[in-house]
Scaffold this active site. Sequence first.
Site, PDB file in Angstrom:
ATOM      1  N   ASP A  29       0.802  -1.235   0.000  1.00 45.74           N
ATOM      2  CA  ASP A  29       0.000   0.000   0.000  1.00 45.74           C
ATOM      3  C   ASP A  29       0.836   1.287   0.000  1.00 45.74           C
ATOM      4  OD1 ASP A  29      -2.170  -1.681   0.151  1.00 45.74           O
ATOM      5  OD2 ASP A  29      -3.063  -0.767   1.918  1.00 45.74           O
ATOM      6  N   CYS A  66      -3.923  -6.037  -3.238  1.00 44.51           N
ATOM      7  CA  CYS A  66      -2.838  -6.963  -2.854  1.00 44.51           C
ATOM      8  C   CYS A  66      -2.787  -8.275  -3.619  1.00 44.51           C
ATOM      9  CB  CYS A  66      -2.949  -7.313  -1.374  1.00 44.51           C
ATOM     10  SG  CYS A  66      -2.899  -5.913  -0.274  1.00 44.51           S
ATOM     11  N   HIS A 122      -0.522 -13.764   1.329  1.00 37.47           N
ATOM     12  CA  HIS A 122      -1.799 -13.303   0.753  1.00 37.47           C
ATOM     13  C   HIS A 122      -2.146 -13.927  -0.598  1.00 37.47           C
ATOM     14  CE1 HIS A 122      -4.898  -9.772   0.765  1.00 37.47           C
ATOM     15  NE2 HIS A 122      -5.414 -10.956   1.015  1.00 37.47           N
ATOM     16  N   ASN A 278       0.366  -1.841  -4.709  1.00 38.71           N
ATOM     17  CA  ASN A 278      -0.736  -1.028  -5.265  1.00 38.71           C
ATOM     18  C   ASN A 278      -0.571   0.402  -4.762  1.00 38.71           C
ATOM     19  OD1 ASN A 278      -2.397  -3.127  -3.085  1.00 38.71           O
ATOM     20  ND2 ASN A 278      -2.243  -0.958  -2.553  1.00 38.71           N
ATOM     21  N   LYS A 295      -5.777   3.354  -3.808  1.00 39.06           N
ATOM     22  CA  LYS A 295      -5.870   1.898  -3.764  1.00 39.06           C
ATOM     23  C   LYS A 295      -7.291   1.449  -4.099  1.00 39.06           C
ATOM     24  CE  LYS A 295      -5.590  -1.950  -0.569  1.00 39.06           C
ATOM     25  NZ  LYS A 295      -5.250  -2.445   0.763  1.00 39.06           N
TER      26      LYS A 295
END
Length: 502
Positions: A29, A66, A122, A278, A295
């Site tokens: 982020d 993500c 993730h 991102n 984002k």
Amino acid sequence: MLASVLYCLLLAIPVYSRSKHIVLIVADDLGYNDVGFHNPDMLTPNIDMLAKSGVILESYYVQPICTPSRSQLMTGRYQIHTGLQHSVIFAPQPNCLPTNEVILPQKLKEAGYLTHAVGKWHLGFYKKECLPTYRGFDTFYGYYCGAEDYYTKKQSANYRTGHVDKRVSGFDFHDDMRTAWEANGTYSSYLFRERAIQIVKAHKKSLPLFLYLPFQSVHFPLQVPSKYIDLYKHVKNKMRRTYSGMVSALDDAIGDVVDALKQNNLWNDTLLVFTTDNGGQTLMGGNNWPLRGRKDTLWEGGIRGVGFVHGEAIVDKKRSSNELIHISDWFPTLLHVAGVSTAGTKPLDSYNVWDSISYKDKTSPRLELLHNIDPLFSAPYIPTPTLKPYPNKYGFNTTKGHSAIRFKNWKLLTGFPGFDKWVAPPKMKLTHDDNFKTLISPSVQLYHIASDPEERTNLVDKYPDVVGMLLEKLAAYNKTAVPVRFPPDDPQSNPDLHGGVW
Ligand SMILES: *[C@@H]1O[C@H](CO)[C@@H](O)[C@H](O)[C@H]1NC(C)=O
Ligand SMILES: *[C@@H]1O[C@H](CO)[C@@H](O)[C@H](O)[C@H]1NC(C)=O
Ligand SMILES: *[C@@H]1O[C@H](CO)[C@@H](O)[C@H](O)[C@H]1NC(C)=O
Ligand SMILES: *[C@@H]1O[C@H](CO)[C@@H](O)[C@H](O)[C@H]1NC(C)=O
């Protein structure tokens, strides 16, 4: 049996006169305006030094969230081809990057790389075959979910589907397959720095190293040791102050890992790639100024990423590059650097962009970039506006979810791209921008990114032929898309059923 295992091992270790170590750092982020080399208010001396002595990528694109970015980084394939085109993998979902995809560390093993992942995964964890150590990583140290407390490693989730609407929470930190309870209490960038340094110290110089270092920083929650907040006492906005401290903590950790590489004589042979996953979340201290959006949007603020490359292997250093490069391109590019062929993968959507990184006069082979086709998108935190229809003969439904495509300098967006404002770095107390409402939005928008990187002038009426060409391309891509994988939450995922652990 033993003989054949030994034989395989021998085959897998080619002899290099000079191995090529790869350190791939992912920030979470981190917004376009959140590094020192874009914004002098941010204190990132290590990142700036590495970037400025390497190649800064200024037309570098990532995905807006993500899981999609990480999936493309690992496979070199668009999300429409892996089923991950919608949203992220939520903790209670039985979902992962499909296990029949060949991923980067698996390929690097073909050249004898020792492969380590330190940080955020993730990409799914509902069965062991989804885990990093089953997918080409020799070791894994970190967490599986998308976010958690930086100290307690606790992550909560709502079961959004299924019969019970319930909030559950669990501990998420793992050392290979072991739950690493001892991580409780220590700030994550300290832990990841220490583990990365340990790996570097223990590494035998003669073997190639792949260190994948996807930091938790600087995703929310906003947490950082106070010494980093103190660097930004002059910043009035509390969220921005803490967030800025988190960026500096990340920078510190990177500096220490680089020092370890130097001390252990690996640095001259290391290629370091730095990327965000991102754009910044403006609701949580991040900033993408002067770019539009944030984002989770297909505006440049969501997808034009911070990225750079550093290493002796680069011929023309100390410059910025405006060549079009996408996060999926690291797959063939890093395999090229490692001397591994891309054979054996599913069809790639990515390009080996090494020459355009290394040489100032070589252009990127990438002219086109499918940002995404998400049939289910709905904007988080804000109401979805009414879309004005745009008739077209290509059968591409411009009011369904949202999509975007880039061709050379043109960018076409369909549907609602997401929160569509320009957010300056917050100076005042309140930064919440969710009071902005977009009540009505065109369903097709066209921007000329080279001359209008801030996406201020929609050229859809002026260039109908370009719009047609790009809708036709979107329709063609859409024909190759696989169904979305977005399963309902599985009540069996409840950490209470697994010793309090995700
Ligand atoms: C983490 O440590 C805190 C403080 O010692 C403790 O209260 C908490 O229960 C621990 N969490 C877990 C999951 O063990
Ligand atoms: C690394 O490069 C520097 C500068 O070129 C040189 O002085 C040093 O000897 C090199 N170190 C190794 C281990 O090759
Ligand atoms: C993409 O193709 C699918 C399957 O044919 C179709 O249902 C969907 O509407 C198409 N998407 C768009 C945005 O047109
Ligand atoms: C386009 O998609 C929207 C949203 O899914 C749907 O309501 C509409 O009927 C679709 N239009 C066509 C022509 O299929």
